[in-house]
Motif scaffolding. Structure first.
Motif, PDB file in Angstrom:
ATOM      1  N   UNK A   1     -12.747  -8.914  13.273  1.00  0.00           N
ATOM      2  CA  UNK A   1     -11.991  -9.639  12.252  1.00  0.00           C
ATOM      3  C   UNK A   1     -11.492  -8.679  11.165  1.00  0.00           C
ATOM      4  N   UNK A   2     -12.326  -7.722  10.773  1.00  0.00           N
ATOM      5  CA  UNK A   2     -11.902  -6.767   9.740  1.00  0.00           C
ATOM      6  C   UNK A   2     -10.746  -5.901  10.231  1.00  0.00           C
ATOM      7  N   UNK A   3     -10.732  -5.597  11.523  1.00  0.00           N
ATOM      8  CA  UNK A   3      -9.619  -4.832  12.084  1.00  0.00           C
ATOM      9  C   UNK A   3      -8.335  -5.651  12.079  1.00  0.00           C
ATOM     10  N   UNK A   4      -8.475  -6.926  12.435  1.00  0.00           N
ATOM     11  CA  UNK A   4      -7.309  -7.820  12.402  1.00  0.00           C
ATOM     12  C   UNK A   4      -6.796  -7.935  10.966  1.00  0.00           C
ATOM     13  N   UNK A   5      -7.713  -8.051  10.027  1.00  0.00           N
ATOM     14  CA  UNK A   5      -7.345  -8.157   8.604  1.00  0.00           C
ATOM     15  C   UNK A   5      -6.613  -6.898   8.148  1.00  0.00           C
ATOM     16  N   UNK A   6      -7.126  -5.734   8.559  1.00  0.00           N
ATOM     17  CA  UNK A   6      -6.516  -4.464   8.167  1.00  0.00           C
ATOM     18  C   UNK A   6      -5.103  -4.317   8.725  1.00  0.00           C
ATOM     19  N   UNK A   7      -4.929  -4.713   9.969  1.00  0.00           N
ATOM     20  CA  UNK A   7      -3.617  -4.601  10.614  1.00  0.00           C
ATOM     21  C   UNK A   7      -2.681  -5.697  10.128  1.00  0.00           C
ATOM     22  N   UNK A   8      -3.250  -6.842   9.839  1.00  0.00           N
ATOM     23  CA  UNK A   8      -2.469  -8.005   9.421  1.00  0.00           C
ATOM     24  C   UNK A   8      -2.427  -9.025  10.541  1.00  0.00           C
ATOM     25  N   UNK A   9      -2.920 -10.223  10.259  1.00  0.00           N
ATOM     26  CA  UNK A   9      -3.011 -11.249  11.298  1.00  0.00           C
ATOM     27  C   UNK A   9      -1.654 -11.538  11.943  1.00  0.00           C
ATOM     28  N   UNK A  10      -0.587 -11.445  11.178  1.00  0.00           N
ATOM     29  CA  UNK A  10       0.752 -11.692  11.722  1.00  0.00           C
ATOM     30  C   UNK A  10       1.177 -10.619  12.720  1.00  0.00           C
ATOM     31  N   UNK A  11       0.520  -9.477  12.691  1.00  0.00           N
ATOM     32  CA  UNK A  11       0.866  -8.367  13.584  1.00  0.00           C
ATOM     33  C   UNK A  11      -0.022  -8.295  14.820  1.00  0.00           C
ATOM     34  N   UNK A  12      -1.009  -9.176  14.903  1.00  0.00           N
ATOM     35  CA  UNK A  12      -1.954  -9.149  16.025  1.00  0.00           C
ATOM     36  C   UNK A  12      -1.827 -10.440  16.820  1.00  0.00           C
ATOM     37  N   UNK A  13      -1.586 -10.284  18.107  1.00  0.00           N
ATOM     38  CA  UNK A  13      -1.483 -11.446  18.995  1.00  0.00           C
ATOM     39  C   UNK A  13      -2.718 -11.555  19.867  1.00  0.00           C
TER      40      UNK A  13
END
Length: 145
Positions: free
Chosen positions: A71-83
């Motif tokens: 979740x922290x990785x998704x947050x760092x990248x940005x949820x809109x950028x992760x599918x």
């Protein structure tokens, strides 16, 4: 034994595998192997009770930690950028992926395709219709090692 029974080779890295070998070695000659019934019923029931009486909480902590890490990785990248999040298909990662998808509804988790394909092909290779062909192929390839 590993190859004949489609046991993943990375089992040799497992702490429980090492403990088992140490236990067998310390017993010495004459160790009677357990029956299929003992392994499937007696030992499995004992291990299930051990897990349910304390170890399960440890696993839940591990799943939560892995989920929080992902979740922290998704947050760092940005949820809109992760599918999609792809991880190893070990059970801890499966549960962590499920927890992550429960939190982030637009995200999809899946196990590593290469690992899954390896498991599938191993299972296919164990089918009696293919064993003769695979055995012949192994003889050919082992001649060139």
């Amino acid at each position: 034994m590993f190859d004949a029974n489609a046991i993943p080779f990375n089992l040799v890295k497992d702490v429980y595998f090492k403990r088992m070998l140490e236990s067998v070695a310390s017993y010495g000659k004459g160790l009677k192997p357990p029956s299929c019934h003992e392994v499937r019923c007696t030992f499995l029931k004992k291990e299930t009770n051990t897990i349910n009486n304390g170890m399960l909480e440890n696993y839940k902590v591990e799943w939560k930690n892995l989920s929080e890490l992902l979740d922290s990785m998704v947050e760092e990248i940005g949820e809109d950028n992760v599918v999609q999040v792809v991880t190893y298909s070990a059970s801890a990662y499966v549960k962590a992926g499920e927890l992550l998808m429960a939190k982030r509804k637009n995200l999809f988790w899946s196990p590593c395709a290469a690992h899954c394909l390896n498991l599938i092909l191993t299972d296919i290779g164990d089918l009696p219709i293919h064993t003769d062909t695979i055995s012949k192929a192994r003889k050919i390839t082992s001649l060139h090692l």
